[in-house]
Structures are given as C-alpha cells and as structure tokens.
Design an enzyme around this catalytic site. Structure first.
Site, PDB file in Angstrom:
ATOM      1  CG  HIS A 218      -1.939   0.733   1.385  1.00 31.25           C
ATOM      2  ND1 HIS A 218      -2.449   1.837   0.241  1.00 31.25           N
ATOM      3  CD2 HIS A 218      -2.882   0.964   2.214  1.00 31.25           C
ATOM      4  CE1 HIS A 218      -3.426   2.466   0.648  1.00 31.25           C
ATOM      5  NE2 HIS A 218      -3.714   2.008   1.711  1.00 31.25           N
TER       6      HIS A 218
ATOM      7  CG  HIS B 181      -4.133   0.948  -8.254  1.00 30.47           C
ATOM      8  ND1 HIS B 181      -5.442   0.833  -7.878  1.00 30.47           N
ATOM      9  CD2 HIS B 181      -3.609   1.943  -7.631  1.00 30.47           C
ATOM     10  CE1 HIS B 181      -5.647   1.526  -7.076  1.00 30.47           C
ATOM     11  NE2 HIS B 181      -4.475   2.190  -6.703  1.00 30.47           N
TER      12      HIS B 181
ATOM     13  CG  ASP C 140       3.237   4.730  -4.316  1.00 32.00           C
ATOM     14  OD1 ASP C 140       3.101   5.696  -3.818  1.00 32.00           O
ATOM     15  OD2 ASP C 140       2.346   3.630  -3.664  1.00 32.00           O
TER      16      ASP C 140
HETATM   17  N1  ACO Z   1       4.746  -6.528 -11.244  1.00 27.29           N
HETATM   18  C1  ACO Z   1       4.572  -7.649 -11.860  1.00 27.29           C
HETATM   19  N2  ACO Z   1       3.451  -8.439 -11.859  1.00 27.29           N
HETATM   20  C2  ACO Z   1       2.513  -7.912 -11.288  1.00 27.29           C
HETATM   21  C3  ACO Z   1       2.285  -6.705 -10.651  1.00 27.29           C
HETATM   22  C4  ACO Z   1       3.592  -5.877 -10.572  1.00 27.29           C
HETATM   23  N3  ACO Z   1       3.645  -4.783 -10.077  1.00 27.29           N
HETATM   24  N4  ACO Z   1       1.151  -6.507 -10.318  1.00 27.29           N
HETATM   25  C5  ACO Z   1       0.441  -7.481 -10.651  1.00 27.29           C
HETATM   26  N5  ACO Z   1       1.084  -8.351 -11.363  1.00 27.29           N
HETATM   27  C6  ACO Z   1       0.622  -9.617 -11.837  1.00 27.29           C
HETATM   28  C7  ACO Z   1       0.232 -10.638 -10.909  1.00 27.29           C
HETATM   29  O1  ACO Z   1       1.469 -11.414 -10.908  1.00 27.29           O
HETATM   30  C8  ACO Z   1      -0.990 -11.264 -11.534  1.00 27.29           C
HETATM   31  O2  ACO Z   1      -0.437 -12.076 -12.462  1.00 27.29           O
HETATM   32  P1  ACO Z   1      -0.976 -13.730 -12.785  1.00 27.29           P
HETATM   33  O3  ACO Z   1      -2.331 -13.227 -13.328  1.00 27.29           O
HETATM   34  O4  ACO Z   1      -0.069 -14.168 -13.859  1.00 27.29           O
HETATM   35  O5  ACO Z   1      -1.055 -14.271 -11.301  1.00 27.29           O
HETATM   36  C9  ACO Z   1      -1.822 -10.149 -11.975  1.00 27.29           C
HETATM   37  O6  ACO Z   1      -0.697  -9.274 -12.411  1.00 27.29           O
HETATM   38  C10 ACO Z   1      -2.824  -9.772 -10.970  1.00 27.29           C
HETATM   39  O7  ACO Z   1      -2.340  -9.174 -10.001  1.00 27.29           O
HETATM   40  P2  ACO Z   1      -2.794  -9.217  -8.237  1.00 27.29           P
HETATM   41  O8  ACO Z   1      -1.945  -9.447  -7.489  1.00 27.29           O
HETATM   42  O9  ACO Z   1      -4.169 -10.208  -8.631  1.00 27.29           O
HETATM   43  O10 ACO Z   1      -3.410  -8.020  -8.509  1.00 27.29           O
HETATM   44  P3  ACO Z   1      -4.094  -6.914  -7.224  1.00 27.29           P
HETATM   45  O11 ACO Z   1      -4.914  -6.319  -7.963  1.00 27.29           O
HETATM   46  O12 ACO Z   1      -4.493  -8.159  -6.214  1.00 27.29           O
HETATM   47  O13 ACO Z   1      -2.788  -6.218  -6.824  1.00 27.29           O
HETATM   48  C11 ACO Z   1      -1.125  -4.614  -6.319  1.00 27.29           C
HETATM   49  C12 ACO Z   1      -2.607  -5.028  -6.882  1.00 27.29           C
HETATM   50  C13 ACO Z   1      -1.129  -5.128  -4.985  1.00 27.29           C
HETATM   51  C14 ACO Z   1      -0.993  -3.075  -6.350  1.00 27.29           C
HETATM   52  C15 ACO Z   1      -0.220  -5.273  -7.225  1.00 27.29           C
HETATM   53  O14 ACO Z   1      -0.220  -4.626  -8.573  1.00 27.29           O
HETATM   54  C16 ACO Z   1       1.150  -4.917  -6.623  1.00 27.29           C
HETATM   55  O15 ACO Z   1       1.792  -5.687  -5.868  1.00 27.29           O
HETATM   56  N6  ACO Z   1       1.811  -3.863  -7.433  1.00 27.29           N
HETATM   57  C17 ACO Z   1       3.330  -3.449  -6.844  1.00 27.29           C
HETATM   58  C18 ACO Z   1       3.004  -2.839  -5.378  1.00 27.29           C
HETATM   59  C19 ACO Z   1       2.774  -1.366  -5.730  1.00 27.29           C
HETATM   60  O16 ACO Z   1       2.927  -0.496  -6.334  1.00 27.29           O
HETATM   61  N7  ACO Z   1       1.699  -0.874  -4.817  1.00 27.29           N
HETATM   62  C20 ACO Z   1       1.065   0.267  -4.698  1.00 27.29           C
HETATM   63  C21 ACO Z   1      -0.556   0.460  -4.986  1.00 27.29           C
HETATM   64  S1  ACO Z   1      -0.902   1.982  -5.190  1.00 27.29           S
HETATM   65  C22 ACO Z   1      -1.127   2.588  -3.803  1.00 27.29           C
HETATM   66  O17 ACO Z   1      -1.275   1.812  -2.723  1.00 27.29           O
HETATM   67  C23 ACO Z   1      -1.152   3.925  -3.612  1.00 27.29           C
END
Ligand code: ACO
Length: 427
Positions: free
Chosen positions: A267, A306, A362
C-alpha cells in the site's frame, strides 16, 4: 417482474428467487433467503480481499479504473490538483463542497490554532530508538493522542467531531516533522503559525539554526502530491479506518489503524520499494534483465499495477509533470532515467499490457520526495499526511450512515469438524 431485479434459480432446490438491484448492486444479505436446508444459515457471498463487494454507499470519491478517472466530490482530480490548496481540498472532502473565501479562512484559522502538541508528546517521541522508522513513530504517536483528548470519545456530537478532525489535520504534520528530525538527532522545531500549512510543515522538517529558505516550486509540488493522495475511496487504509471506527472508538485510534495499514509495502510502502528497486537495478542497461526476472516470477515491478486502475493511474500522469518541475529545480536524478526506461519497456511488453499493469501514483512520487530531501523511509509518512482528510471524511460519512453497523465479515469455515482434545501424552 420489474426489470431492475436479478432472478436466481437455486439448482439444489429448484426454487427461484428475485433480488432487487439498486445502483448496480444486489444486497449480500438478500442472499440469506436462499437456503438449501433448514438451519444452513442461507447463502453467503465469498469474496476474499473484497474484490467485488461494495461495503458502503459513498459520495466522496469517484473512480473509474478502466478509463483512469478520479474525482473528489465530483471535481476532476486534474482540476483540483492544479487549482486548489491542500486545506481547500481537505475542506471539500470533509464538507462536500468547495469553501467560499470566508469558510476557507475560518477553516485555515481553526487548523492554525491547533498545530501545537502537548509537550509530553515530544517526551515519548524522544523515547523511540534513534533509528526508529518514522511511520512506526507516527502510528504510535497518533494512537497516543487519544489519551490526550479523552473528549474525542464522544463521537455522537458533530461539533466535537469537528474539533477532533481539526486537531488531527493540525497536529499530525507537527508529529510527522518531529519523527523526521528524531532520526537525524535534530531538535524538534515548533509550528510557526505565520506560515501556510505546507510552508509550516516544510519548515518544521528542514529548518536548522532558525533558517530555512523556502522554495515555492518545491512547496507547491509537495502540496500537489498531498492533494493527489487525499482520498482514494475504499482502499486498504481507508477501509481500516472505517472498520476500526465502526466500533465507535475515538478518531485518533481509528486514524492510527489507517496509518498501520498504509505502512505495508503493498500500500503506502510502495514508493519506498520503488526506490529500493531502482537502486537494485543500478543502471539503465540492467533494465531488460530486471523485467525478464519480474516476468519469470522473481518479485514484482514496484509502482506498477493497481487493484482498481486497469489503465494509466491519472495521479501518475499528473505526478510526471510535477517531477519535471521539481527536477528543474533540483537537478536530474540518475534513477529517473532508470524509471523512464522501466516504464517504456513495461508499457510495450505483453506481460504488463495483457495484465493491464500501468505505473501507479507511487512510481514517480518517491523520486520526487527524494529530490526534495526526504529519505525513503519517510515517504509513507508524507502519504499519510496526504491521505488524512480522506480517512476523516470517510470516517465521518460512515458514522452518519444509518445502514452502517460494527464491521464484522462472515467466513466460510473449512477446518476440522468436532474432535476430542488429545492430552499431551497422546500427541
Ligand atoms: N509486477 C509484476 N506483476 C504484477 C504486478 C507487478 N507490480 N502487479 C500485479 N502483477 C501480476 C500478478 O502477478 C498477477 O499475474 P498472474 O495473473 O499471472 O498471477 C496479475 O498481475 C494480477 O495481480 P494481482 O496480485 O491479482 O493484482 P491485485 O489487484 O491483487 O494487486 C497490487 C494490486 C497489490 C497493487 C499489485 O499490482 C502490486 O503488488 N503492485 C506492486 C506494489 C505497488 O506498486 N503497490 C502500490 C499500489 S498503489 C497504492 O497503494 C497507492
């Protein structure tokens, strides 16, 4: 049969049910009526991490993640970020309308009046280890404020709630600045009420020996970043504030729950993680291999993806412009080059395109904060300062919502059936 209903046939029993649809949602409690056997409690909807559950009706923030729209009380984020001050934005989120000149003046004056904290707050902050994470300090100190203001427990009185939200918005920057100085061994600088909200905060963080030359471009950039973070509907920290606040605890405790949620790397900790990632990559030439690593499952590209934005995060677009203005003042950061290359390759790569992963707020904010002189472990604190009005506005909305009760999700039990306790000798 009215058209705004959903017809469900339970194939276990053959019975048919008609559930009303209001504002694009059915009520999960209506599923209760669907029962296969006497005493089974009715049907539940199973939704880990609330991927498709609306937990409240809200009039604060509108997001359309598919097309990258974000609005505060109906106003596009682009217009608010460009034209409003942070306190004006806070007023908008809290009161529902933009303030007129007199309302804004009263609001700013009320905040200015409450910027000081009790001297004992400085004493317990001093008790933290020299290397304490500032977010941990903020989390503890904001929770502790509830003990300084026992009157905050009276959450049923709107006037009292106003006083507490003024206290929160006025005092959290002071505590945040103290946390900043703590790790540097610098004496705490007290609020200067001749300065603006942002100017005072920047002064409390950076003043040394009675001097700090304010840079208006950097201060406005910080203000825009805080505005961009001011609310984002039912995200993890806001849901934490609502959920904890639903127990009718005081707002200091509820907001400290929001700070705790924001502390997590998925987050608010993401921009800190972005800079660590850029350090790890080290050079533009290493970007392709880093991306290949992410694609093969070695970690995530931090600052990408996101839960709700499945297109370019509108805040990230605005932040890129802010970054240009800031780097013009501070000189280029070599990490920016790596970030731009990461973004360029990721936006063309099928792995990211097919999963609709775009830079989020971010991705660039950490680089800007670093250029302003804030260390990486402080980024989340800045995020908390920005998100504060949203937390309080959502808390207020929750308390005024007659349909809300103490937050208490259900579960689907998948553990053992009843079994007899086994004494130690028999295990
Ligand atoms: N890098 C690579 N792969 C990713 C990323 C990423 N940053 N984010 C998601 N994916 C992939 C997952 O591995 C998944 O792949 P799959 O379908 O082959 O298993 C797919 O994309 C879907 O991902 P989920 O985890 O189901 O997406 P979710 O909506 O739960 O997660 C999150 C959202 C937590 C923001 C995620 O994208 C992430 O971890 N990002 C990096 C951390 C980040 O930047 N967080 C800031 C969020 S913004 C904020 O809080 C202000």
């Amino acid at each position: 049969m009215p058209s705004d209903t959903l017809t469900i046939v339970d194939n276990r029993t053959g019975r048919e049910y008609s559930l009303p649809i209001v504002d694009g949602a059915i009520r999960a409690t209506d599923l209760n009526k669907i029962s296969a056997a006497e005493g089974d409690g009715g049907l539940l909807s199973y939704d880990p991490a609330y991927l498709n559950t609306s937990s409240c009706r809200s009039a604060i923030t509108y997001i359309d993640g598919d097309v990258g729209i974000l609005r505060y009380r109906g106003y596009p984020i682009e217009q608010v970020a460009e034209q409003a001050s942070f306190l004006e934005t806070a007023y908008l989120l809290l009161e529902g309308e933009l303030p007129d000149a007199a309302q804004l003046e009263t609001w700013e004056e009320d905040i200015r009046f409450h910027t000081y904290v009790h001297t004992n707050v400085t004493k317990f902050l001093e008790g933290f280890r020299y290397d304490a994470h500032p977010m941990g300090m903020l989390l503890g100190a904001v929770g502790a404020l509830s003990t300084f203001y026992p009157d905050a427990k009276d959450i049923s009185d709107p006037e009292n709630r106003y006083l507490q939200r003024v206290r929160l918005i006025a005092k959290i920057p002071t505590i945040a600045a103290f946390a900043f100085r703590h790790s540097r061994g610098l004496p705490y600088i007290f609020p200067r009420n001749d300065l603006s909200y942002i100017g005072n905060f920047v002064n409390m963080t950076f003043e040394i020996g009675g001097r700090h030359e304010p840079n208006p471009v950097l201060q406005r950039a910080l203000e825009i970043l805080l505005i961009l973070h001011a609310d984002h509907e039912q995200n993890c920290s806001t849901s934490a504030v609502r959920s904890v606040g639903s127990s009718h605890v005081d707002p200091f405790s509820a907001v400290s729950a929001g700070i705790a949620a924001l502390y997590g790397p998925l987050h608010g900790g993401a921009n800190e993680a972005v800079l660590k990632m850029l350090d790890e990559i080290g050079d533009v030439k290493n970007v392709p291999s880093y991306i290949e690593g992410v694609k093969s499952g070695k970690g995530r590209l931090m600052g990408f993806g996101h839960r709700v934005y499945k297109s370019y995060d509108p805040r990230a677009k605005l932040i890129k412009t802010v970054a240009d203005e800031v780097f013009e003042q501070t000189g280029l950061n070599p990490k920016l080059e790596i970030a731009l290359e990461l973004e360029r390759i990721a936006l063309e790569d099928d792995y990211f395109v097919s999963r609709r992963l775009y830079p989020n707020v971010d991705f660039y904010s950490g680089l800007i904060y670093q250029a302003m002189g804030y260390p990486t472990d402080y980024f989340t604190v800045l995020f908390a300062l920005g998100r504060l009005p949203g937390w309080i506005a959502q808390w207020e909305e929750m308390l005024n919502d007659k349909e809300q009760k103490i937050s208490r999700p259900r579960q689907t039990y998948v553990g053992h059936g009843e079994r007899d306790y086994v004494p130690m000798s028999g295990r």
